[in-house]
Write a protein that holds these residues in place. Structure first.
Motif, PDB file in Angstrom:
ATOM      1  N   UNK A  85       0.082   1.337   2.474  1.00  0.00           N
ATOM      2  CA  UNK A  85       0.888   0.780   3.570  1.00  0.00           C
ATOM      3  C   UNK A  85       0.380  -0.548   4.125  1.00  0.00           C
ATOM      4  N   UNK A 133      10.817   2.914   2.720  1.00  0.00           N
ATOM      5  CA  UNK A 133      11.586   3.028   1.478  1.00  0.00           C
ATOM      6  C   UNK A 133      10.709   3.509   0.315  1.00  0.00           C
ATOM      7  N   UNK A 134       9.443   3.149   0.396  1.00  0.00           N
ATOM      8  CA  UNK A 134       8.523   3.557  -0.659  1.00  0.00           C
ATOM      9  C   UNK A 134       8.319   5.074  -0.621  1.00  0.00           C
ATOM     10  N   UNK A 135       8.200   5.592   0.595  1.00  0.00           N
ATOM     11  CA  UNK A 135       8.027   7.037   0.733  1.00  0.00           C
ATOM     12  C   UNK A 135       9.288   7.771   0.285  1.00  0.00           C
ATOM     13  N   UNK A 186       5.671  -5.886  11.309  1.00  0.00           N
ATOM     14  CA  UNK A 186       6.209  -5.358  10.053  1.00  0.00           C
ATOM     15  C   UNK A 186       5.757  -3.908   9.891  1.00  0.00           C
ATOM     16  N   UNK A 187       6.677  -2.991   9.804  1.00  0.00           N
ATOM     17  CA  UNK A 187       6.328  -1.583   9.694  1.00  0.00           C
ATOM     18  C   UNK A 187       5.918  -1.204   8.288  1.00  0.00           C
ATOM     19  N   UNK A 188       5.446   0.009   8.188  1.00  0.00           N
ATOM     20  CA  UNK A 188       5.082   0.504   6.859  1.00  0.00           C
ATOM     21  C   UNK A 188       6.358   0.706   6.037  1.00  0.00           C
ATOM     22  N   UNK A 189       6.280   0.568   4.757  1.00  0.00           N
ATOM     23  CA  UNK A 189       7.481   0.617   3.913  1.00  0.00           C
ATOM     24  C   UNK A 189       8.016   2.035   3.718  1.00  0.00           C
ATOM     25  N   UNK A 203       9.301   7.834  -3.506  1.00  0.00           N
ATOM     26  CA  UNK A 203       8.421   8.871  -4.053  1.00  0.00           C
ATOM     27  C   UNK A 203       8.973  10.267  -3.774  1.00  0.00           C
ATOM     28  N   UNK A 231      -0.980   9.088  -5.535  1.00  0.00           N
ATOM     29  CA  UNK A 231      -0.637   8.180  -4.434  1.00  0.00           C
ATOM     30  C   UNK A 231      -0.856   8.874  -3.087  1.00  0.00           C
ATOM     31  N   UNK A 259      -1.617   1.544  -7.737  1.00  0.00           N
ATOM     32  CA  UNK A 259      -1.366   2.466  -6.621  1.00  0.00           C
ATOM     33  C   UNK A 259      -2.084   1.978  -5.354  1.00  0.00           C
ATOM     34  N   UNK A 309      -7.032   8.816   1.985  1.00  0.00           N
ATOM     35  CA  UNK A 309      -8.426   8.346   2.056  1.00  0.00           C
ATOM     36  C   UNK A 309      -8.726   7.757   3.426  1.00  0.00           C
ATOM     37  N   UNK A 359     -12.951   4.197  -0.560  1.00  0.00           N
ATOM     38  CA  UNK A 359     -13.074   5.410   0.246  1.00  0.00           C
ATOM     39  C   UNK A 359     -12.821   5.143   1.723  1.00  0.00           C
ATOM     40  N   UNK A 403      -4.488   8.957  -2.350  1.00  0.00           N
ATOM     41  CA  UNK A 403      -4.973   7.627  -1.944  1.00  0.00           C
ATOM     42  C   UNK A 403      -4.593   7.366  -0.492  1.00  0.00           C
ATOM     43  N   UNK A 404      -3.390   7.778  -0.112  1.00  0.00           N
ATOM     44  CA  UNK A 404      -2.963   7.588   1.281  1.00  0.00           C
ATOM     45  C   UNK A 404      -3.836   8.384   2.249  1.00  0.00           C
TER      46      UNK A 404
END
Lengths: 337, 224
Positions: free
Chosen positions: A53, B6-8, B1-4, B11, B218, A48, B224, A293, B221-222
């Motif tokens: 990003x 497609x991944x979002x 390069x942008x953030x993906x 999910x 996930x 994960x 954080x 973190x 984690x995003x």
């Protein structure tokens, strides 16, 4: 049509539990299996973290930039593979990172299923060694900066060591989980080598340089939460003023830990507690939980893995050791409500 | 390069799938007169739809206050159920505890919207000056969810993530909500359609829990 007792949707569950009860063969999960699942959990965390990003972005702020930063100063045999890897990631960040994350997801879920556990642990060893060389520049060993304070000789190596020690097999978790498959002699030999290497790395190169040790902490300080930044200030100051002493003490702890497995169980437990406590403190106060973190890490670094490794050497009594009985579907496991 | 993005979207689709599956389980449980597991189904419906809206801004709906109320109620419910389980079966980690933690995590996601560094397609993005979730707490919850996913998959008894490992005792004792009391005698024997049985397969229930755990981990984690 499936005929069941009148508990509706829950029949499937209840009927399985009934079978288990009828068999009267309630087998607790072996400690080895539990540790395998803990390792799988860490792999899942890594997977994960790999899909954050920034990992998909090009340039110095992305994964390729992180790799390039590790390559500099290393000998050609390390520098070459790492820069090649970085170039690959730079040109195809989405494809490569998706593959990298996918492999880690597969390893995590592969360990879970009994049929694929060995294959996944095997992949875990290969992948960990590959990442260590191509992604972590051999943990900085060739630069003389692989102190255990900073994660040396590379956190990912501990995934491989754990995969070897947790290889399915054996019939009992006694005298300790790590010996279940490879045997007591081999497990103790691996333990001594690991802690011997850690002791040496604590003293060689920049490992005993106060400035270098302090910069390990200050380099990670950016973006950390307030409580961890506060701990960082204390640990950075301590390492700057007592870095050499700390390095020597760490080496002594490593030697004590290495010798600990040859002592009686009670004394072994004392040395393990010492080793676990020291590396737990290092993991938080120096490694900053691997930098997770601050939102820019790909793994939890070595501290956590060393603690898990130490726990696999914990002397077990009969009551706490696994029976070696393989669990079958339908068997009741007393976990969760 | 942008953030993906497609991944979002991936999910978000998975979260909606979990929510839809929860709705199906809930619908199926009504004619079956079963209560056990309904609370998890309801939680998954709300969590799935809410999180889909977090991953893809265009799919978000409802005021934050509404979602906070929903997850507060779910949190209280699962905490009470956890305590009842401990009271009844002794000291253990009831399966309701992880659902309580998930409800708490959902509340945190609304209380502490993601920082400005988050993906552009995500609805939880807020100004960088907004209050931020303590990363330590976020990581702790994420690891708990990942562990729950792994240990649920490895559990040889399927369906425990929805019903707990004490469902048999509850059924046999005729406890309210667990199932008809005559289950102990078998006098209530009835038939379940093959499709119905396939849809409500315990391993599918566990799979939905695993997907929810990974999606929520996930998201944390995003943050954080």
């Amino acid at each position: 049509m499936v005929t069941t007792v009148g508990v509706g949707r829950r029949d499937v569950v209840v009927s399985e539990l009934d079978v288990a009860a009828d068999d009267a063969a309630v087998a607790p999960r072996s400690c080895q299996r539990t540790f395998q699942l803990v390792l799988a959990t860490v792999w899942l965390l890594d997977a994960v973290l790999q899909i954050q990003p920034f990992m998909f972005t090009k340039g110095s702020n992305g994964f390729s930039g992180m790799l390039n930063g590790l390559a500099s100063g290393n000998p050609v045999v390390v520098h070459g593979p790492v820069t090649w890897n970085a170039s690959l990631v730079y040109h195809q960040p989405i494809l490569t990172n998706t593959v990298f994350a996918g492999i880690q997801f597969l390893i995590a879920f592969g360990i879970v299923w009994n049929r694929t556990t060995k294959a996944a642990l095997g992949a875990s060893i290969v992948w960990a060694l590959g990442v260590w060389w191509f992604g972590e520049a051999a943990g900085g060993v060739f630069l003389g900066g692989a102190t255990p304070f900073g994660g040396g000789p590379g956190g990912v190596l501990f995934y491989a060591i754990l995969a070897v020690l947790l290889w399915p097999g054996g019939t009992s978790d006694r005298p300790f989980v790590a010996a279940r498959t490879v045997g007591i002699t081999a497990a103790k030999a691996i333990w001594v080598v690991v802690w011997g290497v850690l002791a040496v790395l604590a003293l060689v190169g920049s490992g005993r340089s106060p400035q270098a040790l302090q910069s390990l902490v200050t380099g990670l300080n950016t973006g950390q939460p307030g409580w961890l930044a506060h701990i960082d200030r204390v640990s950075a100051s301590f390492l700057l003023h007592h870095g050499t002493t700390a390095a020597v003490l760490l080496a002594v702890v490593c030697v004590v830990a290495a010798a600990g497995v040859f002592l009686p169980p009670r004394a072994t437990q004392v040395t393990l507690v010492l080793a676990i406590a020291v590396f737990a403190v290092i993991w938080v106060a120096v490694q900053n939980v691997g930098g997770i973190l601050a939102g820019g890490a790909t793994d939890p670094n070595s501290g956590l893995l060393v603690v898990i490794l130490a726990l696999t050497y914990w002397p077990l009594t009969d009551a706490r050791s696994g029976t070696g009985v393989r669990m079958r579907p339908g068997q009741l496991v007393a976990q969760g409500g | 390069m942008g953030t993906p993005s497609w991944l979002y979207y991936l999910f978000a689709v998975l979260m909606l799938a979990v929510a839809a599956y929860g709705a199906v389980l809930l619908a199926v449980s009504v004619p079956m007169r079963q209560v056990s597991g309904r609370d998890v189904d309801v939680a998954h419906i709300f969590m799935g739809t809410s999180m889909a809206g977090m991953f893809v801004a265009d799919w978000a709906f409802g005021a934050n206050g509404f979602w906070e109320l929903v997850f507060s109620i779910l949190l209280v419910w699962f905490v009470v159920r956890s305590l009842q389980s401990i009271q009844r079966f002794g000291l253990h980690v009831p399966h309701e505890a992880i659902h309580a933690a998930m409800s708490f995590a959902m509340l945190l996601m609304y209380w502490y919207p993601m920082g400005a560094s988050a993906g552009s397609s995500m609805s939880m993005s807020a100004s960088s000056s907004a209050a931020k979730l303590d990363p330590g707490l976020g990581l702790l919850l994420a690891v708990a969810f990942f562990a729950s996913a792994i240990f649920t998959l490895a559990n040889p008894v399927k369906g425990v993530s929805h019903h707990g490992s004490h469902i048999r005792q509850l059924v046999m004792s005729g406890a309210p909500g667990a199932g008809p009391a005559d289950a102990t005698t078998g006098s209530g024997t009835r038939s379940v359609g093959a499709v119905e049985a396939a849809v409500t397969a315990p391993w599918l229930e566990d799979a939905s829990h695993v997907v929810m755990c990974i999606g929520m981990g996930f998201m944390l984690i995003l943050m954080l």
